[in-house]
Each structure stands twice: as structure tokens, then as C-alpha cells.
Design an enzyme around this catalytic site. Sequence first.
Site, PDB file in Angstrom:
ATOM      1  N   HIS A  20       5.473   4.501  -5.954  1.00 33.04           N
ATOM      2  CA  HIS A  20       6.168   4.460  -4.656  1.00 33.04           C
ATOM      3  C   HIS A  20       7.553   5.098  -4.775  1.00 33.04           C
ATOM      4  CE1 HIS A  20       3.691   0.555  -3.963  1.00 33.04           C
ATOM      5  NE2 HIS A  20       3.182   1.475  -3.147  1.00 33.04           N
ATOM      6  N   LYS A  44      -3.243 -10.911   4.846  1.00 29.41           N
ATOM      7  CA  LYS A  44      -3.410 -10.332   3.513  1.00 29.41           C
ATOM      8  C   LYS A  44      -2.752 -11.236   2.468  1.00 29.41           C
ATOM      9  CE  LYS A  44      -3.279  -5.881   1.236  1.00 29.41           C
ATOM     10  NZ  LYS A  44      -2.888  -4.490   1.300  1.00 29.41           N
ATOM     11  N   ARG A  94      -2.847   9.839  -4.933  1.00 32.26           N
ATOM     12  CA  ARG A  94      -2.934   9.789  -6.399  1.00 32.26           C
ATOM     13  C   ARG A  94      -4.118  10.576  -6.921  1.00 32.26           C
ATOM     14  NH1 ARG A  94      -2.694   3.413  -6.281  1.00 32.26           N
ATOM     15  NH2 ARG A  94      -4.104   4.036  -4.656  1.00 32.26           N
ATOM     16  N   SER A 132      -0.269  -1.101  -7.084  1.00 28.94           N
ATOM     17  CA  SER A 132       0.329  -2.450  -7.066  1.00 28.94           C
ATOM     18  C   SER A 132      -0.680  -3.484  -7.558  1.00 28.94           C
ATOM     19  CB  SER A 132       0.767  -2.817  -5.646  1.00 28.94           C
ATOM     20  OG  SER A 132       1.773  -1.958  -5.203  1.00 28.94           O
TER      21      SER A 132
END
Length: 167
Positions: A20, A44, A94, A132
Amino acid sequence: MAENSVAIIPGSFDPLTNGHVDVIQRALRIFDTVIVSVLSNSSKDCLFSVEERLRLIRDSFREEQSRVQVKTFTGLLADFARREGARVIVRGLRAVSDYDYEVQMALMNRSLNDELETVFLVTRKRNSFISSSLVKQVAALGGDVSSMVPPLVGQALQSRFDKEKKK
Ligand code: PNS
């Protein structure tokens, strides 16, 4: 480029990783201001609260605070972007595996707000395996994540999992 260009960098940031950080820093080379926008989503399951995630991002970008705003949003990203007067969303890519989901989101966001463009920045190779969720998994099992997250995030992960071990 228009004067005072603004880009939104949205995400869960649970927690902020070096991937990030890299995307935010490179977006700062293109845009005058970036708004790092943390989704506040009660459904979440997050390790860190929204307040903790905001603080970790703000503290990690203390030296850039005139150009990096850190905010939280609920509801549709397309509506949040409209309210903020931003026409660009920046997302990091990515690997090919990110592509389908990211393009789907970009098309959905443009269909909700026709003025919104999504710009993809390809992450540096050294960050391409960092996410993450993997960072949390490795940290929870006692692995060393110090090369994958900013120092403050590393400390926060360590103290979170130390506390959980003591429970
Ligand atoms: O870091 P993440 O979890 O991949 O980020 C996903 C995020 C926050 C960008 C995405 O879930 C989002 O924009 N959510 C807000 C709700 C929304 O606007 N949904 C419709 C567009 S896909």
C-alpha cells in the site's frame, strides 16, 4: 494534468502494508493530493478497528500530511468519490490474479459514476506477494513481517498478537 488533481486510494487497509505504501507514494508523483479511504464495513471481520487503521496510516504518512488525507467511508465508493470531488481511483495491481476482480470493480464504479476513472499502478516486484491477509496470518503464527509492513504496523501487530496469546 488539471490543477490540484485528487485521487482516492480505497481499501480495507487491515492493516497497511508496504505494498500500500508503495502505491500511495507513487500516486503522489502523479497527483497533488491523495485521499487514502478506509472502508468502514461492520460486516467484515477486521483485526484492527477503523480508528486504529486510520491512525496507523496517518502516523506512517506524517511527513506527507499536507498531501495525504486519510478518511473513512461507508456505502458506495462511487458516491464517496463524488462527495470528495475526486474523479480518479487508484488501485495497485500485484499479479494477474488481481486483474478480474479489479476490472469488475472499475467497471461497476464507472457505471455508478460516469466521471470516475480507475488508474492501476503495478506494484514493485518485491511487494507483489504481500497482502494484508497473509501478513496477519504470518504475524499471528509468530513469523517475521518486518520487511512487509511499516514499523508502526509491525509494532501494532506484535502487541495485538502478544495480547491474544496472554488471554
Ligand atoms: O482492500 P480491499 O478490501 O481490496 O478494498 C476493497 C474496496 C474497499 C475498494 C471495495 O470493497 C469497495 O470499494 N467497497 C465499497 C462498496 C462499493 O462501492 N461497492 C461497489 C463497487 S465494487
